[in-house]
Write a protein that holds these residues in place. Structure first.
Motif, PDB file in Angstrom:
ATOM      1  N   GLY A 482      33.715 -11.657  16.790  1.00 48.49           N
ATOM      2  CA  GLY A 482      33.986 -11.290  18.170  1.00 48.49           C
ATOM      3  C   GLY A 482      32.921 -11.853  19.090  1.00 48.49           C
ATOM      4  O   GLY A 482      31.824 -12.222  18.646  1.00 48.49           O
ATOM      5  N   ARG A 483      33.215 -11.926  20.368  1.00 45.26           N
ATOM      6  CA  ARG A 483      32.271 -12.448  21.356  1.00 45.26           C
ATOM      7  C   ARG A 483      31.864 -11.354  22.325  1.00 45.26           C
ATOM      8  O   ARG A 483      32.698 -10.562  22.780  1.00 45.26           O
ATOM      9  CB  ARG A 483      32.895 -13.608  22.128  1.00 45.26           C
ATOM     10  CG  ARG A 483      33.195 -14.829  21.277  1.00 45.26           C
ATOM     11  CD  ARG A 483      33.768 -15.946  22.121  1.00 45.26           C
ATOM     12  NE  ARG A 483      32.778 -16.442  23.080  1.00 45.26           N
ATOM     13  CZ  ARG A 483      33.086 -17.262  24.081  1.00 45.26           C
ATOM     14  NH1 ARG A 483      34.331 -17.649  24.281  1.00 45.26           N
ATOM     15  NH2 ARG A 483      32.138 -17.685  24.900  1.00 45.26           N
ATOM     16  N   ILE A 484      30.564 -11.317  22.614  1.00 50.53           N
ATOM     17  CA  ILE A 484      30.018 -10.349  23.548  1.00 50.53           C
ATOM     18  C   ILE A 484      29.878 -11.011  24.914  1.00 50.53           C
ATOM     19  O   ILE A 484      29.276 -12.084  25.040  1.00 50.53           O
ATOM     20  CB  ILE A 484      28.643  -9.838  23.082  1.00 50.53           C
ATOM     21  CG1 ILE A 484      28.758  -9.211  21.688  1.00 50.53           C
ATOM     22  CG2 ILE A 484      28.064  -8.854  24.087  1.00 50.53           C
ATOM     23  CD1 ILE A 484      29.690  -8.037  21.628  1.00 50.53           C
ATOM     24  N   ARG A 485      30.431 -10.387  25.909  1.00 46.95           N
ATOM     25  CA  ARG A 485      30.296 -10.873  27.292  1.00 46.95           C
ATOM     26  C   ARG A 485      29.850  -9.690  28.146  1.00 46.95           C
ATOM     27  O   ARG A 485      30.661  -8.944  28.666  1.00 46.95           O
ATOM     28  CB  ARG A 485      31.616 -11.436  27.810  1.00 46.95           C
ATOM     29  CG  ARG A 485      32.177 -12.585  26.973  1.00 46.95           C
ATOM     30  CD  ARG A 485      33.544 -12.998  27.513  1.00 46.95           C
ATOM     31  NE  ARG A 485      34.158 -14.069  26.757  1.00 46.95           N
ATOM     32  CZ  ARG A 485      34.909 -13.897  25.684  1.00 46.95           C
ATOM     33  NH1 ARG A 485      35.119 -12.675  25.224  1.00 46.95           N
ATOM     34  NH2 ARG A 485      35.447 -14.923  25.062  1.00 46.95           N
ATOM     35  N   ALA A 486      28.567  -9.511  28.244  1.00 45.27           N
ATOM     36  CA  ALA A 486      28.020  -8.396  29.021  1.00 45.27           C
ATOM     37  C   ALA A 486      27.026  -8.943  30.022  1.00 45.27           C
ATOM     38  O   ALA A 486      26.663 -10.113  30.008  1.00 45.27           O
ATOM     39  CB  ALA A 486      27.348  -7.382  28.094  1.00 45.27           C
ATOM     40  N   THR A 487      26.560  -8.083  30.913  1.00 43.89           N
ATOM     41  CA  THR A 487      25.581  -8.480  31.918  1.00 43.89           C
ATOM     42  C   THR A 487      24.244  -7.835  31.594  1.00 43.89           C
ATOM     43  O   THR A 487      24.124  -6.605  31.556  1.00 43.89           O
ATOM     44  CB  THR A 487      26.045  -8.043  33.318  1.00 43.89           C
ATOM     45  OG1 THR A 487      27.321  -8.609  33.587  1.00 43.89           O
ATOM     46  CG2 THR A 487      25.052  -8.500  34.357  1.00 43.89           C
ATOM     47  N   GLY A 488      23.250  -8.669  31.320  1.00 41.25           N
ATOM     48  CA  GLY A 488      21.908  -8.148  31.068  1.00 41.25           C
ATOM     49  C   GLY A 488      21.880  -7.197  29.893  1.00 41.25           C
ATOM     50  O   GLY A 488      22.412  -7.482  28.828  1.00 41.25           O
ATOM     51  N   HIS A 489      21.253  -6.027  30.097  1.00 41.32           N
ATOM     52  CA  HIS A 489      21.075  -5.068  29.011  1.00 41.32           C
ATOM     53  C   HIS A 489      22.254  -4.114  28.893  1.00 41.32           C
ATOM     54  O   HIS A 489      22.240  -3.228  28.028  1.00 41.32           O
ATOM     55  CB  HIS A 489      19.789  -4.263  29.242  1.00 41.32           C
ATOM     56  CG  HIS A 489      18.549  -5.103  29.179  1.00 41.32           C
ATOM     57  ND1 HIS A 489      17.897  -5.383  28.006  1.00 41.32           N
ATOM     58  CD2 HIS A 489      17.857  -5.753  30.158  1.00 41.32           C
ATOM     59  CE1 HIS A 489      16.848  -6.147  28.246  1.00 41.32           C
ATOM     60  NE2 HIS A 489      16.794  -6.385  29.548  1.00 41.32           N
ATOM     61  N   ALA A 490      23.275  -4.248  29.720  1.00 41.45           N
ATOM     62  CA  ALA A 490      24.405  -3.330  29.662  1.00 41.45           C
ATOM     63  C   ALA A 490      25.127  -3.468  28.334  1.00 41.45           C
ATOM     64  O   ALA A 490      25.263  -4.557  27.788  1.00 41.45           O
ATOM     65  CB  ALA A 490      25.366  -3.611  30.818  1.00 41.45           C
ATOM     66  N   SER A 491      25.591  -2.359  27.805  1.00 42.68           N
ATOM     67  CA  SER A 491      26.337  -2.395  26.553  1.00 42.68           C
ATOM     68  C   SER A 491      27.782  -2.787  26.832  1.00 42.68           C
ATOM     69  O   SER A 491      28.305  -2.595  27.930  1.00 42.68           O
ATOM     70  CB  SER A 491      26.283  -1.039  25.857  1.00 42.68           C
ATOM     71  OG  SER A 491      26.915  -0.053  26.654  1.00 42.68           O
ATOM     72  N   SER A 492      28.414  -3.352  25.833  1.00 39.33           N
ATOM     73  CA  SER A 492      29.823  -3.722  25.957  1.00 39.33           C
ATOM     74  C   SER A 492      30.522  -3.362  24.667  1.00 39.33           C
ATOM     75  O   SER A 492      29.906  -3.251  23.597  1.00 39.33           O
ATOM     76  CB  SER A 492      29.960  -5.216  26.242  1.00 39.33           C
ATOM     77  OG  SER A 492      29.440  -5.979  25.182  1.00 39.33           O
ATOM     78  N   GLN A 493      31.825  -3.203  24.765  1.00 41.72           N
ATOM     79  CA  GLN A 493      32.633  -2.879  23.598  1.00 41.72           C
ATOM     80  C   GLN A 493      33.512  -4.075  23.257  1.00 41.72           C
ATOM     81  O   GLN A 493      34.065  -4.732  24.139  1.00 41.72           O
ATOM     82  CB  GLN A 493      33.486  -1.638  23.859  1.00 41.72           C
ATOM     83  CG  GLN A 493      32.670  -0.351  23.970  1.00 41.72           C
ATOM     84  CD  GLN A 493      33.549   0.873  24.096  1.00 41.72           C
ATOM     85  OE1 GLN A 493      34.640   0.825  24.651  1.00 41.72           O
ATOM     86  NE2 GLN A 493      33.076   2.000  23.577  1.00 41.72           N
ATOM     87  N   VAL A 494      33.617  -4.346  21.992  1.00 40.09           N
ATOM     88  CA  VAL A 494      34.440  -5.442  21.528  1.00 40.09           C
ATOM     89  C   VAL A 494      35.198  -4.985  20.281  1.00 40.09           C
ATOM     90  O   VAL A 494      34.630  -4.315  19.411  1.00 40.09           O
ATOM     91  CB  VAL A 494      33.592  -6.702  21.226  1.00 40.09           C
ATOM     92  CG1 VAL A 494      32.532  -6.423  20.186  1.00 40.09           C
ATOM     93  CG2 VAL A 494      34.471  -7.858  20.778  1.00 40.09           C
ATOM     94  N   THR A 495      36.476  -5.315  20.223  1.00 43.17           N
ATOM     95  CA  THR A 495      37.292  -5.042  19.046  1.00 43.17           C
ATOM     96  C   THR A 495      37.460  -6.339  18.276  1.00 43.17           C
ATOM     97  O   THR A 495      37.864  -7.358  18.840  1.00 43.17           O
ATOM     98  CB  THR A 495      38.660  -4.466  19.435  1.00 43.17           C
ATOM     99  OG1 THR A 495      38.476  -3.221  20.113  1.00 43.17           O
ATOM    100  CG2 THR A 495      39.522  -4.242  18.201  1.00 43.17           C
ATOM    101  N   VAL A 496      37.138  -6.310  16.998  1.00 40.28           N
ATOM    102  CA  VAL A 496      37.186  -7.500  16.155  1.00 40.28           C
ATOM    103  C   VAL A 496      38.260  -7.314  15.095  1.00 40.28           C
ATOM    104  O   VAL A 496      38.190  -6.373  14.285  1.00 40.28           O
ATOM    105  CB  VAL A 496      35.829  -7.769  15.479  1.00 40.28           C
ATOM    106  CG1 VAL A 496      35.902  -9.035  14.629  1.00 40.28           C
ATOM    107  CG2 VAL A 496      34.731  -7.886  16.527  1.00 40.28           C
ATOM    108  N   ALA A 497      39.258  -8.194  15.102  1.00 40.97           N
ATOM    109  CA  ALA A 497      40.240  -8.223  14.019  1.00 40.97           C
ATOM    110  C   ALA A 497      39.589  -8.877  12.807  1.00 40.97           C
ATOM    111  O   ALA A 497      39.085  -9.995  12.894  1.00 40.97           O
ATOM    112  CB  ALA A 497      41.477  -8.992  14.448  1.00 40.97           C
ATOM    113  N   MET A 498      39.609  -8.183  11.671  1.00 35.83           N
ATOM    114  CA  MET A 498      38.934  -8.657  10.466  1.00 35.83           C
ATOM    115  C   MET A 498      39.923  -9.101   9.398  1.00 35.83           C
ATOM    116  O   MET A 498      39.658  -8.993   8.208  1.00 35.83           O
ATOM    117  CB  MET A 498      38.011  -7.565   9.930  1.00 35.83           C
ATOM    118  CG  MET A 498      36.905  -7.175  10.906  1.00 35.83           C
ATOM    119  SD  MET A 498      35.994  -5.689  10.409  1.00 35.83           S
ATOM    120  CE  MET A 498      35.340  -6.166   8.825  1.00 35.83           C
ATOM    121  N   SER A 499      41.066  -9.590   9.842  1.00 36.71           N
ATOM    122  CA  SER A 499      42.134 -10.026   8.957  1.00 36.71           C
ATOM    123  C   SER A 499      42.677  -8.828   8.182  1.00 36.71           C
ATOM    124  O   SER A 499      42.443  -7.680   8.546  1.00 36.71           O
ATOM    125  CB  SER A 499      41.672 -11.144   8.019  1.00 36.71           C
ATOM    126  OG  SER A 499      42.776 -11.751   7.388  1.00 36.71           O
TER     127      SER A 499
END
Length: 561
Positions: A482-499
């Motif tokens: 998965g790819r993280i696209r956040a600003t600075g130190h802010a946390s972000s959520q990402v869902t990763v399909a693992m096959s």
């Protein structure tokens, strides 16, 4: 049923000038074990010229049973040449079983005219070949297709507007979406790029040129995958520049007009041609197979699914007896009206961990998603956190990227591996559950929901499910990026399909969740900045922090009977 070999004394008049199949193909045929007995002697007409719509000659070999009677036809179109292994595996073996086999080199490969393009000509060239078939005296009007990898893509291309003669398809470890072969969420699948570049450029030239090119790529792999910038660095490893390869590397956005028309996914959405799908749990194209199975089922198309313990290459090597038997049974059922070889269920999967085959009515089974959560000191628990506090951190350094190990690749390094050396690195987190008191079956798509914070706002997250045995050996089951696209130190959520997987965690084993910042060179390393991966020159280390509300989701339950 057509007459067997013993019923025929002489072949039809049109076949008399044809010779025996190539000696190399007959020699390879003699080495295989566990295949059905030969039904017919085989004739061979090499070098036939099939005109494409624009007049380009498509060079074609014709294999056929040397017997009186009508036989259906199989169309096999390949960009990898018409020699080994395609000649014995498809031309010879299927002709022995009572099929005309038309083995054709795609345009721009194997002596065929025109210029090869990764996808833009396959539908039209397939239709032109069917038009040519209609003029052949041995063509009965009953047609099937079969083949692996890109030979699956050309099947889907023909199925976009299927000719009325097309009565069955068998797509083995097949491709329908070139974008997804080369990119994952915008991250370049670097090893796939190099493997495809090698195969498309050299395999149709013969085994010797292909072997020399393979050895050169192995010698220069590190140079090609660690260069700054990455753009164009493959040229020395692959023996020159490939414009189409530059294009696929430099268009990471699935919505880019460059990819318009590349995917043939919509073919399955309205298909009425019975279609069998075959893949392996560690095939680089497994997810594409599962997607097409779902589409075919929604379209109420007659379909079947076989998933073995294979990689992209081992399905056609160690797995070939099972793959060939499945393919032959499907084609006999729908082209010869002989259903005696069909299995009783729609789905058959191999279950890892118990090394057994399981017949299922559908895929995936209706199992409830079970959530596992990371906890302090590397534990993995069923108890959810009450907050989203930082839990564990690591430093990902693009100058020393976390290496890839096994998993779904196109190369021979694919598959399950001991992850001990990988998990010993400082840039890899592991969370491990307690020893299981009873076996747990995981069958279906696996995923992860991660809450992550970074100090740059730019990062990848690679997440993997592993099976840890009583001796502490950790073996990968499935994974995803998965790819993280956040600003600075802010946390972000990402869902990763693992096959998806079918795996039994035995009693006494432990479930492990592995998390890192990448898997290089399977994926091109993230530079730690917003720069495109192929153009990045400056690398910035990234501190990645995992939060307590991250979740690993397993479709699991007690052992199925």
């Amino acid at each position: 049923m057509p007459p067997r070999m013993s019923d025929a004394v002489t072949g039809p008049a049109w076949a008399s000038p044809a010779g025996k199949p190539p000696l190399s193909s007959r020699m390879m045929r003699a080495t295989w074990r566990g295949l059905p007995a030969k039904r017919y002697e085989v004739g061979w007409e090499p070098g036939l010229v099939v005109p494409a719509g624009d007049g380009s000659p498509l060079i074609t070999d014709h294999y056929f049973p040397r017997a009186e009677g009508d036989f259906p036809t199989l169309l096999v179109r390949s960009p990898y040449g018409r020699g080994l292994p395609w000649s014995p595996q498809y031309g010879l073996l299927f002709a022995e079983q009572g099929f005309h086999v038309v083995l054709q080199s795609c345009r721009g490969t194997g002596g065929s005219g025109g210029v090869f393009d990764l996808w833009r000509n396959e539908a039209a060239d397939g239709r032109a070949t069917v038009a040519w078939l209609r003029r052949q005296p041995w063509f009965t009007g009953t047609l099937g297709t079969v083949g692996p990898s890109y030979l699956g893509y050309v099947q889907w291309a023909l199925a976009l507007d299927p000719p009325p003669e097309l009565k069955a398809m068998v797509v083995q470890v097949g491709l329908h979406d070139p974008y997804a072969l080369f990119h994952a969420e915008g991250a370049l699948r670097l090893e796939n790029v190099l493997a495809v570049g090698l195969g498309m450029t050299y395999q149709h030239q013969g085994m010797a040129p292909f072997l020399r090119a393979t050895l050169r790529l192995q010698r220069r792999l590190r140079e090609a995958t660690t260069a700054r910038p990455l753009r164009g660095a493959y040229a020395a490893a692959l023996g020159g520049e490939l414009p189409w390869l530059d294009d696929v590397m430099t268009h990471p956005d699935a919505e880019d007009p460059y990819w318009r028309g590349a995917s043939t996914a919509k073919a399955a959405e309205r298909l009425r041609v019975p279609t069998a799908l075959i893949t392996g749990w560690h095939d680089a194209l497994a997810d594409q197979t599962f997607e097409q199975y779902e589409r075919l089922c929604r379209a109420d198309c007659d379909t079947a699914l076989l998933v073995g313990p294979w990689t992209h290459t081992s399905a056609l090597q160690q797995g070939w007896p099972e793959v060939f038997a499945e393919s032959l049974a499907w084609l006999r059922a729908h082209l010869h009206a002989d259903t005696s070889g069909l299995r009783p269920t729609k789905v058959r999967v191999h279950t890892g961990g118990e090394d057994a085959w399981r017949d299922l009515p559908d895929w995936p089974p209706a199992l409830t998603g079970t959530s596992w959560y990371p906890a302090p000191d590397g534990h993995l628990t069923r108890q959810a956190s009450t907050d989203s506090a930082p839990l564990a951190s690591f430093r990902y350094d693009p100058a020393d990227p976390t290496p890839s190990l096994g998993g779904p690749l196109l190369s021979r390094t694919a598959g399950p591996r001991d992850n001990g050396t990988l998990e010993a690195r400082d840039d890899v987190l592991t969370f491990t559950g307690p020893p299981l008191t009873e076996a747990v079956d995981v069958l279906g798509p696996v995923s992860a929901r991660l809450t992550v914070s970074t100090d740059t706002g730019y990062a990848d997250v690679f997440t993997r499910l592993c099976d840890v045995d009583e001796q502490g050996r950790s073996v990968n089951v499935c994974d995803g990026l998965g790819r993280i696209r956040a600003t600075g130190h802010a946390s972000s959520q990402v869902t990763v399909a693992m096959s998806a997987t079918a795996h039994r965690f035995a009693a006494g084993h432990r479930i492990r969740w592995q998390i890192s910042g990448g898997a290089h060179p399977r994926y091109a390393r993230h530079p730690g900045t917003g720069d495109p991966r192929v153009d990045a020159i400056t690398f910035t280390p990234v501190h990645i922090t995992l939060h307590t509300d991250s979740t690993l989701i397993l479709p699991s339950g007690p052992p199925l009977t």
